[in-house]
Scaffold this motif. Structure first.
Motif: not given
Length: 172
Positions: A103-108, A142-148
């Motif tokens: 999703d877009l959050s992951g892309f960011l 982002a609507t999701t927390p940061r991940r690697p």
């Protein structure tokens, strides 16, 4: 303009970022657009990319390219979900392709870890090169927390494991 062609604010902000590729290609090969390609441009590109002139480009929202002309796009494969919840994919100028993020959050967050669409799709094991400015941009949108990035990419590629076959089925 239909709602599914409205450029998300996060991508508008990404479009103002200048990505550095570097002398040895150690950077990010990505030239983001300030708006989605038109439906007509997307259909024309997809027909030529696949050799199938009966297709419509309706499933894709192209928003950037690499230096060779490979394209980054939102792939509208989740019916009824907004663009920001659709996966991001890369389709290279020579037929290379891959899922970049779910999703877009992951892309960011992938961008924040120093991967462009091409690098994420084709070289997900490369060394991360975190970018503080892109991390701040991702944190704002982002609507999701940061991940690697590697985790985001692997998860998306597992979820959309048939992407290659799906694209092969379109080709003539």
């Amino acid at each position: 303009m239909s709602e599914d062609r409205v450029f998300p604010p996060a991508l508008a902000e990404v479009a103002r970022v200048e990505f550095e590729y570097g002398e040895a290609g150690e950077g990010v090969d990505f030239e983001p657009y300030a708006a989605f390609d038109s439906a007509e441009e997307t259909t024309d590109w997809l027909c030529h990319w696949t050799g199938n002139h009966e297709l419509s480009g309706d499933a894709f929202r192209v928003f950037g390219q690499d230096g060779s002309g490979g394209l980054a796009a939102v792939w509208c494969v989740r019916p009824g979900r907004p663009l920001t919840e659709q996966p991001v994919v890369f389709m290279g100028s020579e037929g290379e392709r891959g899922v970049v993020a779910g999703d877009l959050s992951g892309f960011l967050w992938v961008l924040a870890d120093g991967f462009g669409p091409m690098e994420a799709a084709l070289y997900p094991e490369r060394t991360a090169r975190p970018n503080a400015d892109l991390a701040e941009l991702a944190a704002r949108h982002a609507t999701t927390p940061r991940r690697p990035a590697r985790e985001i990419i692997a998860e998306a590629q597992a979820e959309f494991a048939t992407f290659d076959e799906d694209m092969d089925a379109l080709c003539r």
